[in-house]
Design an enzyme around this catalytic site. Structure first.
Site, PDB file in Angstrom:
ATOM      1  N   ARG A 126      30.235  -2.389   1.760  1.00 52.38           N
ATOM      2  CA  ARG A 126      30.404  -1.765   3.091  1.00 52.38           C
ATOM      3  C   ARG A 126      30.979  -0.614   3.261  1.00 52.38           C
ATOM      4  O   ARG A 126      32.082  -0.512   3.273  1.00 52.38           O
ATOM      5  CB  ARG A 126      31.248  -2.871   4.030  1.00 52.38           C
ATOM      6  CG  ARG A 126      31.139  -2.523   5.511  1.00 52.38           C
ATOM      7  CD  ARG A 126      31.366  -3.614   6.225  1.00 52.38           C
ATOM      8  NE  ARG A 126      32.861  -4.168   6.385  1.00 52.38           N
ATOM      9  CZ  ARG A 126      33.604  -4.833   7.444  1.00 52.38           C
ATOM     10  NH1 ARG A 126      32.785  -4.938   8.330  1.00 52.38           N
ATOM     11  NH2 ARG A 126      34.706  -5.141   7.252  1.00 52.38           N
TER      12      ARG A 126
ATOM     13  N   ASP B 245      43.165  -6.826  10.815  1.00 51.77           N
ATOM     14  CA  ASP B 245      42.623  -5.282  10.350  1.00 51.77           C
ATOM     15  C   ASP B 245      42.114  -4.701  11.532  1.00 51.77           C
ATOM     16  O   ASP B 245      42.592  -4.895  12.514  1.00 51.77           O
ATOM     17  CB  ASP B 245      41.276  -5.842   9.444  1.00 51.77           C
ATOM     18  CG  ASP B 245      40.399  -6.692  10.117  1.00 51.77           C
ATOM     19  OD1 ASP B 245      40.386  -6.674  11.221  1.00 51.77           O
ATOM     20  OD2 ASP B 245      39.407  -7.079   9.451  1.00 51.77           O
TER      21      ASP B 245
END
Length: 554
Positions: free
Chosen positions: A163, A445
């Site tokens: 990613r 996150d």
């Protein structure tokens, strides 16, 4: 006026990574990166400008998104399908999420785990210091070339789902023709140049996650980048496969078109919770009708707007032969399997993930490695075969109103405190070079930081009142509660707290907290080449409130 030849300037290596830097940024690789970035840089600017245009258009008209009439022919054509994925992608039951590869020890544990795949994350769970990018990409290259001891060869290890950063992020350490490079092109280019051929030979890639895509035009740009890259590296067309994360409400209205644009390179679509919910504030947060209630009490995948989004994603993917995957379970299992808290955490994850399985998803992610086997057993108990592509969901009929229906509910003092703590502690983590941290028994996150600061900004903007005591969510109250975070922590968080207040008190909503932080002088000056100490534990001292909840070890 004299104009010199086009050049690419690269900053010196981060201290301690001279060998890794030299291995990655060879003369041939620099030439490839220069070509890739200079070829697509203008189109990256155009899609970012179109985002601004689309937002302004919606604001000025007061309109709402709908399924585009201009692309109705794509949605109405029953014949087209995405190309079938390679064998290693057909069973995607449980992936490990938020795995920042600069954390070498966790990366190795992920490679040794029984997961089907690893979300090798340079985005939400990663802080993109130059040190972290070079270290992380080098670790991936070593894994792909079987150079890490005690790790299965790449054809036997969990498949790598790489990613890169999203379009909103830039790489400060690379200038191409006088401009900072788009972060995703730097990440993608290095990974493809060093790993693409080897992954293909091992029938294990190259596979990617694409973050924060907002329209089919952005999917078209990625598709063009894939075609160009495959031609440059002499790879067969269709070698690259990508899963698009539908993290934005505008993209939810263009899922079929996104699949169509990537149909030769598609590995499906992914639905998440917090980035998607935060996008409502991003696009419509100034409108009272889109006041999002306390996420800790009123927002989850069982709510109508999120359930509609997941059902539509599954139906859309399976109708076109694409895989549909769900979000990440962020809960951490307490270490004592016999404890009541362990059973409660496992029951919670099981209930929420069973909801996704019954909706027809083909897989989802977990953060805690000890959740891999229980979740794989859940798939074995409730599904048959490698995936659920046969679940076409003819019962689903989702309207624009379904996707835009805000859940009812208010604002609680607990929710306000929680959002402030997550926002401040995330900024603190970033300033120390970490992209995630652990708080109250789960991993946090940039996605949870995004929804946290978005809600605080919106509640201030609309002068929401607390359910507890009818107090107004005001500048004074938010500042007071932010001060509480400072008092309770064992570490000094004054800079992070000041930056958090700056973000939530702005008149105009900063579009991405990561973009904001990535451009901040404070962050840049703290990561101007200094080496970050590598840690295997991203917790923030003083804030691990559930003492049993620890990142699991296999």
């Amino acid at each position: 006026m004299l104009v010199g030849p086009p050049i690419m300037e690269v900053c010196p290596p981060p201290p301690g990574l001279e060998a890794e830097y030299s291995t990655l940024l060879t003369a041939d690789c620099r030439h490839f990166l220069h070509e890739l970035i200079s070829t697509f840089d203008e189109e990256v600017d155009q899609i970012l400008q179109f985002r601004v245009h689309r937002k302004a258009e919606l604001d000025l008209s007061g309109g709402l998104p709908s399924f585009p009439e201009s692309t109705a022919h794509i949605r109405r054509d029953p014949a087209w399908r995405v190309l079938p994925v390679p064998p290693r992608l057909r069973r995607r039951h449980v992936d490990v999420g938020d795995l920042a590869p600069c954390d070498t020890q966790r990366f190795i544990k992920g490679l040794q785990s029984p997961a089907q795949g690893l979300q090798v994350d340079f985005d939400d769970g990663n802080c993109p210091t130059f040190y972290n990018q070079i270290k992380g990409i080098h670790n991936v290259v070593q894994a792909v070339h079987n150079q890490i001891p005690n790790v299965p060869c790449i054809s036997q290890a969990p498949v790598l789902m790489l990613r890169p950063r999203a379009w909103n992020m830039v790489e400060h350490n690379i200038l191409v023709e006088g401009k900072e490079a788009p972060g995703p092109l730097f990440d993608f280019g290095l990974l493809m140049f060093h790993c693409g051929q080897k992954l293909l030979e091992q029938q294990s890639g190259p596979f990617f996650y694409l973050s924060k895509v907002e329209s089919f035009m952005e999917a078209r740009l990625w598709n063009n980048i894939f075609i160009w890259t495959q031609q440059k590296l002499a790879l067969p067309l269709g070698s690259i496969k990508a899963t698009v994360l539908i993290e934005n409400v505008l993209a939810a209205f263009q899922m079929e078109e996104i699949l169509y644009e990537l149909r030769d390179h598609s590995a499906g679509l992914n639905c998440g919770l917090w980035d998607y919910s935060a996008s409502f504030v991003n696009k419509f947060g100034h409108r009272p009708a889109f006041l999002l209630p306390d996420r800790s009490k009123y927002v989850n995948m069982e709510k109508h707007f999120l359930r509609s989004y997941m059902d539509l994603l599954v139906q859309t993917c399976h109708r076109r032969g694409a895989l549909a995957t769900g979000g990440m379970a962020a809960l951490l299992l307490p270490q004592d399997p016999s404890s009541a808290s362990h059973r409660k955490a496992l029951d919670t994850v099981t209930r929420l993930k069973l909801l996704e399985i019954r909706a027809g998803v083909d897989g989802f992610m977990v953060y805690d490695l000890n959740l891999i086997r229980p979740m794989q057993r859940l798939f074995q108990l409730h599904t048959e075969g490698e995936n659920q592509l046969q679940q076409l969901r003819p019962d689903v009929s989702v309207t624009p109103g379904d996707l835009l229906q805000m859940p009812s509910g208010g604002v609680t003092l607990y929710g306000l405190r929680h959002n402030i703590a997550v926002g401040v502690l995330f900024i603190k983590a970033w300033l120390s070079g970490k992209g995630h941290f652990f708080y109250r028994g789960q991993v946090e996150d940039s996605a949870t930081a995004e929804i946290s600061r978005s809600q605080v900004w919106q509640w201030l903007r609309h002068q929401a009142r607390l359910e507890d005591d009818s107090r107004l969510v005001s500048r004074h109250l938010v500042s007071e509660l932010t001060g509480d975070v400072l008092q309770q922590s064992k570490r000094m968080l004054h800079t992070a707290a000041d930056m958090f207040l700056e973000v939530v008190l702005k008149r105009y909503f900063p579009e991405f907290i990561t973009s904001y932080l990535n451009q901040e002088h404070t962050f840049l000056s703290m990561h101007d080449g200094t080496q970050m100490e590598e840690k295997t534990d991203g917790r923030v001292e003083g804030w691990m409130e559930d003492s049993e909840a620890q990142p699991s070890k296999l």
